[in-house]
Structures are given as structure tokens and as C-alpha cells.
Write a protein that holds these residues in place. Sequence first.
Motif, short mmCIF file in Angstrom:
data_model
loop_
_atom_site.label_atom_id
_atom_site.label_comp_id
_atom_site.label_asym_id
_atom_site.label_seq_id
_atom_site.Cartn_x
_atom_site.Cartn_y
_atom_site.Cartn_z
N UNK A 70 0.74 -1.24 -0.08
CA UNK A 70 0.02 -0.01 -0.07
C UNK A 70 1.05 1.23 0.13
N UNK A 71 0.58 2.10 -1.09
CA UNK A 71 1.49 3.32 -0.99
C UNK A 71 1.09 4.27 0.15
N UNK A 72 2.01 4.99 0.82
CA UNK A 72 2.13 5.76 1.93
C UNK A 72 1.06 7.02 1.78
N UNK A 73 0.67 7.20 0.58
CA UNK A 73 0.12 8.60 0.54
C UNK A 73 -1.44 8.47 0.31
N UNK A 74 -1.80 7.38 1.17
CA UNK A 74 -3.57 7.13 1.48
C UNK A 74 -4.07 8.09 2.62
N UNK A 75 -5.19 7.93 2.68
CA UNK A 75 -5.96 9.11 3.56
C UNK A 75 -6.77 8.01 4.52
N UNK A 76 -6.68 8.30 5.68
CA UNK A 76 -7.74 7.69 6.72
C UNK A 76 -8.85 8.50 7.19
N UNK A 113 -7.64 2.99 5.30
CA UNK A 113 -6.57 3.65 4.61
C UNK A 113 -6.90 3.81 3.19
N UNK A 114 -7.78 4.74 2.75
CA UNK A 114 -8.26 4.74 1.31
C UNK A 114 -7.64 5.53 0.30
N UNK A 115 -7.87 5.46 -0.76
CA UNK A 115 -7.18 6.47 -1.95
C UNK A 115 -8.33 7.34 -2.31
N UNK A 116 -8.68 8.45 -1.73
CA UNK A 116 -9.52 9.24 -2.54
C UNK A 116 -9.20 9.87 -4.06
N UNK A 117 -10.03 10.35 -4.90
CA UNK A 117 -9.59 10.89 -5.95
C UNK A 117 -8.84 12.20 -6.02
N UNK A 118 -8.72 12.90 -4.78
CA UNK A 118 -8.16 14.10 -4.57
C UNK A 118 -7.41 14.26 -3.25
N UNK A 119 -6.41 14.79 -3.16
CA UNK A 119 -5.87 15.05 -1.79
C UNK A 119 -6.75 15.92 -1.14
#
Length: 296
Positions: A70-76, A113-119
Motif C-alpha cells: 500500500x502506497x503511503x499517500x493514502x488518507x484515513x 486507509x483509502x485512496x480518494x480521487x483528490x488530496x
Amino acid sequence: MLTLRTVFDEDERYNWRKSAAGDGLEETIMRYGWPSHTWWGGWDVDNKIAEYTSERLRLQTEYPYTVKEYAPDRVALVPEFVAIESPFDAVDAHWQWNMPEDAVRERYFPSEHMVPPVQLARLPEGQRVVLRRDSALQFGWVIDEAVVQFDLSDTTTQRALLLAGESAATTQTIVDTVLDRGRPLRLAGTFAPQPVVLSLEIPNRSPFEAARRRREGFRPPPPLSQMSDTSLALSDLALVRLREAGARPPDNPESAIAQLWGSTVLPRDVPLALYWESYGFAVGDTIDVELSHCTA
């Protein structure tokens, strides 16, 4: 995706059998989303692992042996449990979207820890004032430097929205306004005196901008119609910036909200006025007011 893939016992490099901990793999994907990539060392590595586990550990395992990365740039996006248990008492800090700076990466395990379409970026607190009216509440909310990074090539209007609700089904947009670049974000309006979760959202206009958010619970004070005849109360203390030293301070709520300072941290050279309202006092009553300060 899981419903489609788990029809088979094996799907590409994924083993869905319960004997191979496939139920744990399903839970992992439900919590953290689809892995950024899956690494497989090949049949030689699988054979060595199988030989070791069967001879040394007396365990029977199943192919293939893959590692889900899992890439570390995900969002909780799920907050601390106290915010779920008591949402109207939640504070913005209960949403820890990213790994804390002082956390050890190997020991950081968010609930999801999801991957949203935007930051996503956190909005500053700013300053908010709530004033009581007969059957509703009047509010003003100002935030300095709500957005500090713009996509200068995008000329479309940037909007800010304040949403409030007791649940997803009852959430309503209280304010929908235009955010002027280089100016404080100013929100003003009224809402019903009931506990809600507030969510201040600034959607991004392009992939080169982060969406901004601030979310918290709010338990409002009762309106004037719900106060008893003997109740006394004061409103929030509003820090109001004057246009110049010696200028007349605001004497009505509209002017006070329009001049609210966008932070509770003030430079020393800013002309400042204080505005508040008192409730339950009769006309002609005398009230002693004391203003004091302390230094940290």
C-alpha cells in the motif's frame, strides 16, 4: 470487486480460500482498499517457503505467497471512535487523515486507509461566533488563508460550502459561497438550534489543488424562546478588526460578523474591538464589565 473476484478460489495472485486466510484478505481490502500493487517472488520462492513451513513449522500453507503493498499517500477517513460514539461532541482533531509526523511507519496501522480521487488538506480553525435569536441561531465564521495553494491556470470559480446535519439523510447545505483568492473566507447565516455535525468543505477545482475540510460536532445554545424568565447568558466573544485606530466599533451583529477577524491569534498592531451580546437582562439593568488579560 470482492463479490466478483471471490467467486473463484484463486484469482490472479490472490488466494481466497479460508484455509489460506482468504477471509483476512477480504477484510484487508474492505478496510484499506485495493492494494497499490501485489508482489510475487515466483515459483522458486513459493517452493522454498512451502518447504520451510512444512518441515520446520509443521504448517500446511497454500500457494501463491504474495505481498500486498500500500502506497503511503493514502488518507484515513474514519475518525477516532469517540467521534463515532458521540458525533455532536467531535472535534476536528478526531480526524487524523495521514500518518502523524512522530509516528513510526512500521507501527502505524489506521483503521482504514483509502485512496480518494483528490488530496485532502485541513482548514484552519479561524474564528466563529454564534448569536441567539428568537427561534434560530445567527452565526459568523471567518478563516484567514483558507487556501494557500491555488492552481493558477484554473480560472473557474472556487466555492466554499458549510454543511450541517444530524445524519447523512438530514445533512443540508447551510452556506454556499464564492471564495475570493487572497481574501479571508467569510460565512454567515442562520440554522436551527439542534445538535449537528458541521462540515466546512472547499472542493478542489483541478488535480493540482487539494480539497480543504474542517469537520466537528456542535451543540448549540438554546434560542431566546427556550430561555426561562430568570436565565442569564452571554454570547461568544467576537474579535472584530477595525479599519483604523479610533474607528467606531460595531454596534450591531451584522457589522460585527462582517468585520470578524479570521483567527484568534492577533498581531500587536491590529486595531481591535470586542463584540458580544447579553441575554436575559432587562432594559435599564446595570451590568459591571471587567476586561482582563494574562501573559503566558
